[in-house]
Structure formats: C-alpha cells, structure tokens
Write a protein that holds these residues in place. Structure first.
Motif, PDB file in Angstrom:
ATOM      1  N   VAL A 154       0.589  -1.025  -0.101  1.00 51.24           N
ATOM      2  CA  VAL A 154       0.060  -0.026   0.075  1.00 51.24           C
ATOM      3  C   VAL A 154       0.720   1.086   0.200  1.00 51.24           C
ATOM      4  CG1 VAL A 154      -1.706   1.249   1.259  1.00 51.24           C
ATOM      5  CG2 VAL A 154      -1.793  -1.117   1.321  1.00 51.24           C
ATOM      6  N   PRO A 155       0.900   2.191  -1.041  1.00 53.17           N
ATOM      7  CA  PRO A 155       1.653   3.176  -1.010  1.00 53.17           C
ATOM      8  C   PRO A 155       1.145   4.296   0.358  1.00 53.17           C
ATOM      9  CG  PRO A 155       0.542   2.847  -3.022  1.00 53.17           C
ATOM     10  CD  PRO A 155      -0.068   1.916  -2.117  1.00 53.17           C
ATOM     11  N   LYS A 156       2.353   5.050   0.599  1.00 50.51           N
ATOM     12  CA  LYS A 156       1.903   6.004   1.536  1.00 50.51           C
ATOM     13  C   LYS A 156       0.859   7.025   1.256  1.00 50.51           C
ATOM     14  CE  LYS A 156       3.958   7.689   5.716  1.00 50.51           C
ATOM     15  NZ  LYS A 156       3.278   7.206   6.817  1.00 50.51           N
ATOM     16  N   GLY A 157      -0.183   6.896   1.565  1.00 47.30           N
ATOM     17  CA  GLY A 157      -1.405   7.967   1.409  1.00 47.30           C
ATOM     18  C   GLY A 157      -1.164   9.195   2.085  1.00 47.30           C
ATOM     19  N   GLY A 158      -2.497   9.846   2.448  1.00 50.05           N
ATOM     20  CA  GLY A 158      -2.220  11.132   3.111  1.00 50.05           C
ATOM     21  C   GLY A 158      -3.019  12.450   2.191  1.00 50.05           C
ATOM     22  N   GLU A 159      -2.853  13.599   3.005  1.00 49.34           N
ATOM     23  CA  GLU A 159      -3.581  14.666   2.188  1.00 49.34           C
ATOM     24  C   GLU A 159      -2.989  14.828   0.885  1.00 49.34           C
ATOM     25  OE1 GLU A 159      -6.302  17.835   2.027  1.00 49.34           O
ATOM     26  OE2 GLU A 159      -5.856  16.319   3.948  1.00 49.34           O
ATOM     27  N   GLY A 160      -3.785  14.959  -0.187  1.00 51.43           N
ATOM     28  CA  GLY A 160      -3.268  14.924  -1.455  1.00 51.43           C
ATOM     29  C   GLY A 160      -2.658  14.080  -2.282  1.00 51.43           C
ATOM     30  N   ASN A 161      -2.974  12.734  -1.429  1.00 53.59           N
ATOM     31  CA  ASN A 161      -2.295  11.679  -2.147  1.00 53.59           C
ATOM     32  C   ASN A 161      -3.113  10.478  -1.495  1.00 53.59           C
ATOM     33  OD1 ASN A 161      -0.809  10.008  -3.818  1.00 53.59           O
ATOM     34  ND2 ASN A 161       0.387   9.505  -2.135  1.00 53.59           N
ATOM     35  N   ARG A 162      -4.425  10.502  -1.860  1.00 52.07           N
ATOM     36  CA  ARG A 162      -5.184   9.257  -1.655  1.00 52.07           C
ATOM     37  C   ARG A 162      -4.897   7.814  -2.183  1.00 52.07           C
ATOM     38  NH1 ARG A 162     -10.697  12.604  -2.883  1.00 52.07           N
ATOM     39  NH2 ARG A 162      -8.978  13.379  -4.395  1.00 52.07           N
ATOM     40  N   VAL A 163      -5.283   6.878  -1.700  1.00 57.31           N
ATOM     41  CA  VAL A 163      -4.926   5.528  -2.366  1.00 57.31           C
ATOM     42  C   VAL A 163      -6.198   5.048  -2.701  1.00 57.31           C
ATOM     43  CG1 VAL A 163      -3.761   3.416  -1.986  1.00 57.31           C
ATOM     44  CG2 VAL A 163      -2.787   5.387  -1.029  1.00 57.31           C
ATOM     45  N   LEU A 164      -6.219   4.301  -3.995  1.00 57.87           N
ATOM     46  CA  LEU A 164      -7.417   3.436  -4.128  1.00 57.87           C
ATOM     47  C   LEU A 164      -7.020   2.189  -4.582  1.00 57.87           C
ATOM     48  CD1 LEU A 164      -8.412   5.579  -7.254  1.00 57.87           C
ATOM     49  CD2 LEU A 164      -9.627   5.640  -4.874  1.00 57.87           C
ATOM     50  N   LEU A 165      -8.081   1.020  -3.831  1.00 63.79           N
ATOM     51  CA  LEU A 165      -7.689  -0.365  -4.202  1.00 63.79           C
ATOM     52  C   LEU A 165      -8.532  -0.357  -5.814  1.00 63.79           C
ATOM     53  CD1 LEU A 165      -7.367  -3.432  -3.763  1.00 63.79           C
ATOM     54  CD2 LEU A 165      -9.578  -3.403  -2.816  1.00 63.79           C
ATOM     55  N   LEU A 166      -7.867  -1.063  -6.667  1.00 65.21           N
ATOM     56  CA  LEU A 166      -8.572  -1.396  -7.895  1.00 65.21           C
ATOM     57  C   LEU A 166      -8.415  -2.760  -8.154  1.00 65.21           C
ATOM     58  CD1 LEU A 166      -6.270   1.041 -10.239  1.00 65.21           C
ATOM     59  CD2 LEU A 166      -8.101   1.645  -9.002  1.00 65.21           C
ATOM     60  N   LEU A 167      -9.923  -3.096  -8.489  1.00 61.38           N
ATOM     61  CA  LEU A 167      -9.968  -4.491  -8.980  1.00 61.38           C
ATOM     62  C   LEU A 167     -10.040  -4.470 -10.520  1.00 61.38           C
ATOM     63  CD1 LEU A 167     -12.565  -5.869  -6.505  1.00 61.38           C
ATOM     64  CD2 LEU A 167      -9.976  -6.154  -6.312  1.00 61.38           C
ATOM     65  N   ILE A 168      -9.153  -5.014 -11.173  1.00 63.98           N
ATOM     66  CA  ILE A 168      -8.743  -4.759 -12.560  1.00 63.98           C
ATOM     67  C   ILE A 168      -9.185  -5.970 -13.335  1.00 63.98           C
ATOM     68  CG2 ILE A 168      -7.319  -4.177 -14.512  1.00 63.98           C
ATOM     69  CD1 ILE A 168      -5.705  -2.211 -12.853  1.00 63.98           C
ATOM     70  N   GLN A 169     -10.262  -6.108 -14.118  1.00 64.81           N
ATOM     71  CA  GLN A 169     -10.548  -7.497 -14.833  1.00 64.81           C
ATOM     72  C   GLN A 169     -10.196  -7.362 -16.326  1.00 64.81           C
ATOM     73  OE1 GLN A 169     -14.759  -8.474 -15.109  1.00 64.81           O
ATOM     74  NE2 GLN A 169     -13.853 -10.657 -15.048  1.00 64.81           N
ATOM     75  N   ARG A 170      -9.213  -8.142 -16.702  1.00 65.04           N
ATOM     76  CA  ARG A 170      -8.711  -8.081 -18.009  1.00 65.04           C
ATOM     77  C   ARG A 170      -9.607  -8.785 -18.737  1.00 65.04           C
ATOM     78  NH1 ARG A 170      -2.223  -9.901 -16.620  1.00 65.04           N
ATOM     79  NH2 ARG A 170      -1.813  -7.918 -15.323  1.00 65.04           N
ATOM     80  N   GLY A 171      -9.415  -8.533 -20.239  1.00 68.05           N
ATOM     81  CA  GLY A 171     -10.201  -9.253 -21.369  1.00 68.05           C
ATOM     82  C   GLY A 171     -10.411 -10.710 -21.224  1.00 68.05           C
ATOM     83  N   ASP A 172      -9.251 -11.356 -20.567  1.00 70.34           N
ATOM     84  CA  ASP A 172      -9.516 -12.811 -20.370  1.00 70.34           C
ATOM     85  C   ASP A 172     -10.584 -13.228 -19.339  1.00 70.34           C
ATOM     86  OD1 ASP A 172      -7.887 -12.427 -18.129  1.00 70.34           O
ATOM     87  OD2 ASP A 172      -6.142 -13.624 -19.000  1.00 70.34           O
ATOM     88  N   GLY A 173     -10.775 -12.381 -18.386  1.00 77.06           N
ATOM     89  CA  GLY A 173     -11.545 -12.483 -17.298  1.00 77.06           C
ATOM     90  C   GLY A 173     -11.116 -12.512 -15.938  1.00 77.06           C
ATOM     91  N   SER A 174      -9.587 -12.657 -16.020  1.00 77.50           N
ATOM     92  CA  SER A 174      -9.051 -12.670 -14.508  1.00 77.50           C
ATOM     93  C   SER A 174      -9.019 -11.286 -13.948  1.00 77.50           C
ATOM     94  CB  SER A 174      -7.574 -12.942 -14.819  1.00 77.50           C
ATOM     95  OG  SER A 174      -6.733 -12.012 -15.800  1.00 77.50           O
ATOM     96  N   VAL A 175      -9.171 -11.245 -12.652  1.00 74.02           N
ATOM     97  CA  VAL A 175      -9.122 -10.156 -11.756  1.00 74.02           C
ATOM     98  C   VAL A 175      -7.838  -9.880 -11.269  1.00 74.02           C
ATOM     99  CG1 VAL A 175     -10.495  -9.122 -10.034  1.00 74.02           C
ATOM    100  CG2 VAL A 175     -11.744 -10.390 -11.718  1.00 74.02           C
ATOM    101  N   TRP A 176      -7.170  -8.812 -11.274  1.00 74.35           N
ATOM    102  CA  TRP A 176      -6.040  -8.461 -10.647  1.00 74.35           C
ATOM    103  C   TRP A 176      -6.021  -7.335  -9.671  1.00 74.35           C
ATOM    104  CZ3 TRP A 176      -1.294 -11.065 -12.084  1.00 74.35           C
ATOM    105  CH2 TRP A 176      -1.500 -11.952 -13.048  1.00 74.35           C
ATOM    106  N   PRO A 177      -6.070  -7.418  -8.499  1.00 75.94           N
ATOM    107  CA  PRO A 177      -6.173  -6.177  -7.341  1.00 75.94           C
ATOM    108  C   PRO A 177      -4.845  -5.418  -7.409  1.00 75.94           C
ATOM    109  CG  PRO A 177      -6.802  -8.223  -6.490  1.00 75.94           C
ATOM    110  CD  PRO A 177      -6.096  -8.657  -7.542  1.00 75.94           C
ATOM    111  N   TYR A 178      -4.990  -4.140  -7.382  1.00 72.85           N
ATOM    112  CA  TYR A 178      -3.728  -3.264  -7.222  1.00 72.85           C
ATOM    113  C   TYR A 178      -4.058  -2.161  -6.402  1.00 72.85           C
ATOM    114  CZ  TYR A 178      -1.857  -5.098 -11.697  1.00 72.85           C
ATOM    115  OH  TYR A 178      -1.273  -5.951 -12.692  1.00 72.85           O
ATOM    116  N   TYR A 179      -2.936  -1.325  -5.954  1.00 66.32           N
ATOM    117  CA  TYR A 179      -3.180  -0.166  -5.284  1.00 66.32           C
ATOM    118  C   TYR A 179      -2.655   0.913  -6.156  1.00 66.32           C
ATOM    119  CZ  TYR A 179      -3.845  -2.851  -1.000  1.00 66.32           C
ATOM    120  OH  TYR A 179      -4.161  -3.962  -0.156  1.00 66.32           O
ATOM    121  N   ALA A 180      -3.435   2.153  -6.267  1.00 70.12           N
ATOM    122  CA  ALA A 180      -3.019   3.190  -6.838  1.00 70.12           C
ATOM    123  C   ALA A 180      -2.943   4.486  -6.268  1.00 70.12           C
ATOM    124  CB  ALA A 180      -3.872   3.238  -8.138  1.00 70.12           C
ATOM    125  N   GLU A 181      -1.861   5.327  -6.205  1.00 68.88           N
ATOM    126  CA  GLU A 181      -1.892   6.398  -5.688  1.00 68.88           C
ATOM    127  C   GLU A 181      -2.241   7.625  -6.378  1.00 68.88           C
ATOM    128  OE1 GLU A 181       2.290   7.429  -3.570  1.00 68.88           O
ATOM    129  OE2 GLU A 181       2.808   5.662  -5.000  1.00 68.88           O
TER     130      GLU A 181
END
Length: 198
Positions: free
Chosen positions: A123-150
């Motif tokens: 998990v990236p260091k979040g905070g004021e002006g740098n919130r963190v999102l959990l992304l559940l990314i589903q690819r074209g083949d149907g697989s789901v890959w969780p990621y964190y994005a700053e």
C-alpha cells in the motif's frame, strides 16, 4: 499500468482508508475484545452489482445469520490473481458477499488479510493530497488483478493509461461528504460507469 486500457475490460475501485489497513492486518477491531470485521466494504451495492457479477461470476451457498436466523445465501465467487515477491503468478478463490441486514447497501470482500495481493507493504503511503485506491482490474481474459494506485501517480502523466487515469481522477475530484470514501467502476466493454461523487 501504462500498457493501455485496451487489455482492461472493467475496473471496480474504492478508496483505502485507515480502517481498511487495519483490516488487512487483521486488527480492524477498535477494542481489545478480539474479532473485528476483516473485509473491504463497497457501498452502493445494487449499482455495482453488474460489475460484481462479471468479476465474481459463480455463486456458492453459505450459511449466514439474517434477522437472527441462520439461512443459506448466495455469495459471489471469483478468483484473484497477483504476482508474489519472486514474480510468480498466484491465484486464489475470491468471494464477494451481499449486504447484511445491518448494512443493507454494502457488499464486501471478506477475509482480506488472507490474500497476499492486499499485503500492507504494497500500500503506497497516502495522506492529504495523495489518496490511495484499491483497483480490481478485470482483464479481457476474465482474470481479476487487485492493485493499489496512488493519487499522485495517477496525476503523473505517463504512469497510467490516460483513459484509466482520467476516469479515476474524475471520481477522486468529484464532490462528496468529507467522511465518504471514493467508490466507483468503469466498464470499458459497454461504456457504463459509476462514481459516488457529484
């Protein structure tokens, strides 16, 4: 993730807040009596349901207490994929539970502390002006890959596919109550989308 949204079918996302981090560590209870919910909660369940069904396409029967009575309910089942520290692809069954009586608009991914893809060291260091999102990314083949994005990497041109970054930033920048976490989705296969801001 700058490799393009063309390989991405859909993204379901939520803002990670301090309580979510405690859940990953299995420390979500705020008292010393033990227990505590160890799940990621997604409000607006009915609105998110079309995407949830795509990402968790099977249904399994589980016993849950409703109105004080144990009954059998349908739980959505899918699979999460991620790379371990050595770069090996790992996958594990994933489950998305429908709302309870107490929280009728919130679905949840249960037992998040059991998945390496949710490791707090990722998990990236979040905070004021740098919130963190959990992304559940589903690819074209149907697989789901969780990621964190700053937030800051989303605003840094070239780090993310511009279509994906624009979508996520639009929801991050939308107006909402101060204590309301960002939740939304974008389905690139049919152009449907949702953001819980105004």
């Amino acid at each position: 993730m700058a490799s393009g949204a063309s390989h991405v079918a859909r993204i379901l996302y939520k803002e990670i807040v301090a309580g979510d981090l405690r859940k990953i560590l299995a420390q979500s209870n705020d008292s010393d009596t033990g227990g505590g919910a160890r799940d990621f909660r997604f409000g607006s369940f009915k609105t998110l349901l079309p995407v949830i069904r795509q990402m968790f396409p099977k249904k399994v029967k589980e016993n849950r207490k409703r109105d004080g009575i144990v009954e059998e309910i349908d739980v959505f089942q899918g699979e999460f994929f991620w790379c371990d520290p050595k770069g090996k692809i790992v996958h594990k069954d994933s489950f998305f539970e429908p709302p309870t009586d107490v929280r009728p608009s919130e679905g949840r991914i249960a037992r998040v502390h059991e998945y390496g893809c949710f490791d707090t060291s990722l998990v990236p260091k979040g905070g004021e002006g740098n919130r963190v999102l959990l992304l559940l990314i589903q690819r074209g083949d149907g697989s789901v890959w969780p990621y964190y994005a700053e937030e800051k990497t989303l605003r840094d041109k070239g780090k993310w596919d511009p279509v994906v970054a624009e979508e996520l930033l639009a929801c991050l920048d939308a107006k909402r109550a101060v204590n309301r976490a960002v939740i939304g989705y974008r389905d690139f296969t049919n152009a449907s989308k949702y953001c819980n801001g105004k």
